[in-house]
Design a protein around this motif. Structure first.
Motif, PDB file in Angstrom:
ATOM      1  N   ARG A  40     -33.675  12.360  18.132  1.00  0.00           N
ATOM      2  CA  ARG A  40     -33.152  12.603  19.570  1.00  0.00           C
ATOM      3  C   ARG A  40     -31.766  11.673  19.522  1.00  0.00           C
ATOM      4  NH1 ARG A  40     -37.787  12.108  24.066  1.00  0.00           N
ATOM      5  NH2 ARG A  40     -39.040  13.711  23.217  1.00  0.00           N
TER       6      ARG A  40
ATOM      7  N   ARG B  19     -41.459   5.055   9.799  1.00  0.00           N
ATOM      8  CA  ARG B  19     -39.898   5.477  10.044  1.00  0.00           C
ATOM      9  C   ARG B  19     -39.550   6.057  11.176  1.00  0.00           C
ATOM     10  NH1 ARG B  19     -37.423   5.692   4.850  1.00  0.00           N
ATOM     11  NH2 ARG B  19     -39.006   5.042   3.531  1.00  0.00           N
ATOM     12  N   LEU B  20     -40.290   6.266  12.023  1.00  0.00           N
ATOM     13  CA  LEU B  20     -39.942   6.572  13.481  1.00  0.00           C
ATOM     14  C   LEU B  20     -41.142   6.708  14.345  1.00  0.00           C
ATOM     15  CD1 LEU B  20     -37.596   7.767  15.083  1.00  0.00           C
ATOM     16  CD2 LEU B  20     -38.323  10.042  14.775  1.00  0.00           C
TER      17      LEU B  20
ATOM     18  N   THR C 224     -52.582   7.757  16.652  1.00  0.00           N
ATOM     19  CA  THR C 224     -51.932   8.002  17.928  1.00  0.00           C
ATOM     20  C   THR C 224     -53.170   7.921  18.974  1.00  0.00           C
ATOM     21  OG1 THR C 224     -52.517  10.192  17.674  1.00  0.00           O
ATOM     22  CG2 THR C 224     -50.366   9.766  16.823  1.00  0.00           C
TER      23      THR C 224
ATOM     24  N   SER D  86     -44.169  12.368   6.332  1.00  0.00           N
ATOM     25  CA  SER D  86     -45.060  13.045   7.120  1.00  0.00           C
ATOM     26  C   SER D  86     -44.674  12.646   8.581  1.00  0.00           C
ATOM     27  CB  SER D  86     -46.571  12.530   7.109  1.00  0.00           C
ATOM     28  OG  SER D  86     -46.880  12.899   5.528  1.00  0.00           O
ATOM     29  N   VAL D  87     -44.901  13.692   9.712  1.00  0.00           N
ATOM     30  CA  VAL D  87     -44.696  13.360  11.020  1.00  0.00           C
ATOM     31  C   VAL D  87     -46.069  13.814  11.750  1.00  0.00           C
ATOM     32  CG1 VAL D  87     -42.216  13.877  10.953  1.00  0.00           C
ATOM     33  CG2 VAL D  87     -43.721  15.834  11.359  1.00  0.00           C
ATOM     34  N   ILE D  88     -46.078  13.172  13.022  1.00  0.00           N
ATOM     35  CA  ILE D  88     -47.378  13.390  13.820  1.00  0.00           C
ATOM     36  C   ILE D  88     -47.098  13.355  15.212  1.00  0.00           C
ATOM     37  CG2 ILE D  88     -48.005  10.856  13.875  1.00  0.00           C
ATOM     38  CD1 ILE D  88     -51.263  11.779  13.334  1.00  0.00           C
TER      39      ILE D  88
ATOM     40  N   ASP E  92     -41.225   6.474  31.537  1.00  0.00           N
ATOM     41  CA  ASP E  92     -40.443   5.906  30.527  1.00  0.00           C
ATOM     42  C   ASP E  92     -40.549   4.766  30.409  1.00  0.00           C
ATOM     43  OD1 ASP E  92     -39.667   8.842  29.957  1.00  0.00           O
ATOM     44  OD2 ASP E  92     -37.624   8.393  30.951  1.00  0.00           O
TER      45      ASP E  92
ATOM     46  N   GLY F 100     -41.471   7.500  21.103  1.00  0.00           N
ATOM     47  CA  GLY F 100     -40.204   7.694  21.752  1.00  0.00           C
ATOM     48  C   GLY F 100     -39.605   8.983  21.196  1.00  0.00           C
ATOM     49  N   ASP F 101     -39.742   9.562  20.125  1.00  0.00           N
ATOM     50  CA  ASP F 101     -39.321  10.996  19.781  1.00  0.00           C
ATOM     51  C   ASP F 101     -40.505  11.978  20.089  1.00  0.00           C
ATOM     52  OD1 ASP F 101     -37.457  12.904  18.526  1.00  0.00           O
ATOM     53  OD2 ASP F 101     -36.467  10.948  18.098  1.00  0.00           O
ATOM     54  N   ASP F 102     -40.139  12.994  19.615  1.00  0.00           N
ATOM     55  CA  ASP F 102     -41.052  14.023  19.657  1.00  0.00           C
ATOM     56  C   ASP F 102     -42.179  13.876  18.955  1.00  0.00           C
ATOM     57  OD1 ASP F 102     -39.718  16.574  21.352  1.00  0.00           O
ATOM     58  OD2 ASP F 102     -38.179  15.555  19.925  1.00  0.00           O
ATOM     59  N   ALA F 103     -42.069  13.093  17.860  1.00  0.00           N
ATOM     60  CA  ALA F 103     -43.063  12.961  17.011  1.00  0.00           C
ATOM     61  C   ALA F 103     -42.850  11.550  16.061  1.00  0.00           C
ATOM     62  CB  ALA F 103     -43.483  14.023  15.877  1.00  0.00           C
ATOM     63  N   ALA F 104     -43.735  10.907  15.525  1.00  0.00           N
ATOM     64  CA  ALA F 104     -43.702   9.888  14.849  1.00  0.00           C
ATOM     65  C   ALA F 104     -43.593  10.255  13.317  1.00  0.00           C
ATOM     66  CB  ALA F 104     -44.432   8.763  14.974  1.00  0.00           C
ATOM     67  N   ALA F 105     -42.884   9.391  12.495  1.00  0.00           N
ATOM     68  CA  ALA F 105     -42.798   9.990  11.070  1.00  0.00           C
ATOM     69  C   ALA F 105     -43.064   8.744  10.391  1.00  0.00           C
ATOM     70  CB  ALA F 105     -41.220  10.385  10.674  1.00  0.00           C
ATOM     71  N   TRP F 106     -43.758   8.949   9.103  1.00  0.00           N
ATOM     72  CA  TRP F 106     -44.136   7.925   8.076  1.00  0.00           C
ATOM     73  C   TRP F 106     -43.865   8.545   6.744  1.00  0.00           C
ATOM     74  CZ3 TRP F 106     -47.796  10.967  10.174  1.00  0.00           C
ATOM     75  CH2 TRP F 106     -49.045  11.350   9.133  1.00  0.00           C
TER      76      TRP F 106
ATOM     77  N   GLY G 137     -47.967   8.988  21.113  1.00  0.00           N
ATOM     78  CA  GLY G 137     -49.253   9.434  21.924  1.00  0.00           C
ATOM     79  C   GLY G 137     -48.884  10.163  23.056  1.00  0.00           C
ATOM     80  N   ASP G 138     -49.471  10.045  24.061  1.00  0.00           N
ATOM     81  CA  ASP G 138     -49.220  10.883  25.191  1.00  0.00           C
ATOM     82  C   ASP G 138     -49.867  10.030  26.476  1.00  0.00           C
ATOM     83  OD1 ASP G 138     -48.337  12.740  26.859  1.00  0.00           O
ATOM     84  OD2 ASP G 138     -49.693  14.459  26.498  1.00  0.00           O
TER      85      ASP G 138
END
Lengths: 325, 325
Positions: free
Chosen positions: A147, B22-23, B86, A40-42, B4, B26-32, B121-122
């Protein structure tokens, strides 16, 4: 009407195209069935009136379209498919309930076109209009693109022309006066951008796409981030500039490519592709989407970030907007 | 520092207690990796300065604690366990970066105590401080509790005393002046509420808990919503009132139970429990958490919503805050 009635009207607008939502708007939280084999991504983005947009620039419907597209684009940039979204809205007292529902229609249509459901959210009074959207997507682990996966020698490419959104914004701000057809292109790019969801899933499925992100902060900033995350340099050799951006640059007495580099919010995808696979991938992309994958340069072992202008290398300066600098 | 650098500092504060991310930032989206056998749940809340809180009322750290607790509480109310969050922040220029990071520490500590990670987040400039938080949780399908599952005859109960948060808020607003010990109780309940995550998971695991939600909008509103969703009426017979709320009510010349009914943001859980199972469940709850599950009344086939005061039934009027009425 009160909050409960508004929420009921909003729940009617939100759909469930995938039939995966177990429990939607109206409880403490929404529930869904994640697919078994996927990650899943968020992602979350916030849009704030008079920071990111002005109500005088676009309809409430288009405010919703643009806000949802920005989040869907982040999911597409991971190689993932959007599944669901939540929407937190801060609403000033001078926004009518009908305008609020119009904004929701823009949000729900844009999510629905990408097969995603709006499953919940929050409504609050706020001094300015504020939209905070979260989108959850899914992706096969092998298709997840970061990225940081770029290699020296990879071809850098984008999924479409750049700079139209910035041209539209400058027209709205009356910094330039575009001719009607160019204004239409720029305004459409700025107000109702299309997230490249199908393109992201297609590119995510290719092992030859080593890194991917979306062009939301201006290509010079985005290329810098992809190259830095990958531990390499980059050389931009050519830029595919939208017609409205070329005209805008000419009106400003600027270089068209520099205008497009500084753009932002084009929501095209930026990819780093294995060089020997690029021609084939671009042809397959064109067969599927009716337009080619556009080569803009290469990643290089040399960690410098440069853009080639009339045969001369210049340093690539990140020029995107930084709220906190 | 720019955006940044701030994001890098924030990424250091966010943790990953479950090792499932998993991520992250820092990327476009986070992964789990979602767990295979569970349903996922998602909730979003937005807190806006001078609508939901004032900076003069609490530290930046506590603004973060309270915002995260409110979202964790919604996940707990589904019988679910939080997994990740997030955070979208709108930050006025008069908030220092150190204050912003202090707010993040409050967010991350509160998430971490519930075994959840902040994964993304943002950040944006904003005219007022604004926090929009989304939390994702997981729950076995058999443990998922909705508001709509109550039956006539079910015992209504709450996980703790009510009204302290409202007493603290009135003290902060200088509408009353509580004695020091009562002020401490009320301020703590208002500024750093505890989400009942362990309690929610415990109650979710019982088949005798038919419906559950959190007490965030005032018990009279919350009981009304649970009863309406379940298609039944409710009779409130007794209310467990926090000491600070009793003192606050006395200072205002009000009835303590009415004060607690109108409370809000106590973040206790409200449950409807099969009547024959209640005594045993409450005893098990007390053995586990050191305090009983507190009976407040019953659901009834008669669709009226009433509260019993000195032996006389009065209609239960929803009295929570409605931003849009």
């Amino acid at each position: 009407v009160g909050e409960d009635e508004l929420v009921a009207a909003i729940a009617q607008i939100a759909g469930d195209p995938r039939g995966r939502v177990r429990l939607g708007i109206g409880d403490d939280a929404a529930a869904w069935q994640p697919s078994r084999s996927n990650r899943s991504v968020i992602t979350t983005d916030v849009l704030i009136e008079d920071v990111h947009f002005s109500r005088s620039w676009m309809s409430f419907h288009d405010i919703g379209v643009r806000a949802m597209a920005a989040n869907l684009s982040d999911i597409a940039a991971m190689g993932a498919r959007p599944v669901l979204a939540t929407v937190a809205l801060g609403v000033p007292a001078n926004v009518s309930n009908e305008s609020l529902l119009e904004c929701y229609r823009g949000l729900a249509e844009t999510a629905g076109a990408a097969n995603a459901s709006i499953v919940g959210g929050d409504l609050s009074r706020s001094p300015v209009l504020m939209l905070s959207i979260t989108v959850v997507g899914e992706v096969r682990l092998t298709n997840l693109k970061q990225r940081s996966g770029g290699f020296p020698g990879d071809v850098l490419a984008v999924t479409g022309l750049l700079g139209a959104s910035r041209a539209g914004l400058m027209h709205l701000r009356v910094e330039i006066a575009l001719p009607d057809d160019m204004a239409a292109e720029g305004l459409s790019a700025f107000r109702t951008p299309a997230a490249r969801c199908a393109e992201g899933a297609f590119l995510g499925a290719s092992v030859n796409v080593h890194a991917m992100m979306d062009c939301s902060d201006g290509l010079s900033t985005d290329v810098t981030r992809l190259a830095r995350a990958s531990g390499v340099g980059a050389r931009i050799e050519t830029l595919p500039v939208a017609s409205s951006a070329s005209v805008a640059a000419a009106l400003l007495g600027q270089d068209a490519e520099a205008f497009a580099l500084a753009g932002g919010e084009d929501f095209e995808l930026l990819v780093a592709v294995a060089p020997r696979a690029f021609a084939h991938l671009s042809a397959r992309f064109a067969a599927r989407f009716g337009r080619p994958l556009l080569r803009i340069g290469v990643l290089q072992a040399d960690e410098r970030l440069v853009v080639v202008k009339q045969g001369v290398e210049e340093p690539l300066a990140p020029s995107g907007w930084d709220h906190f600098s």
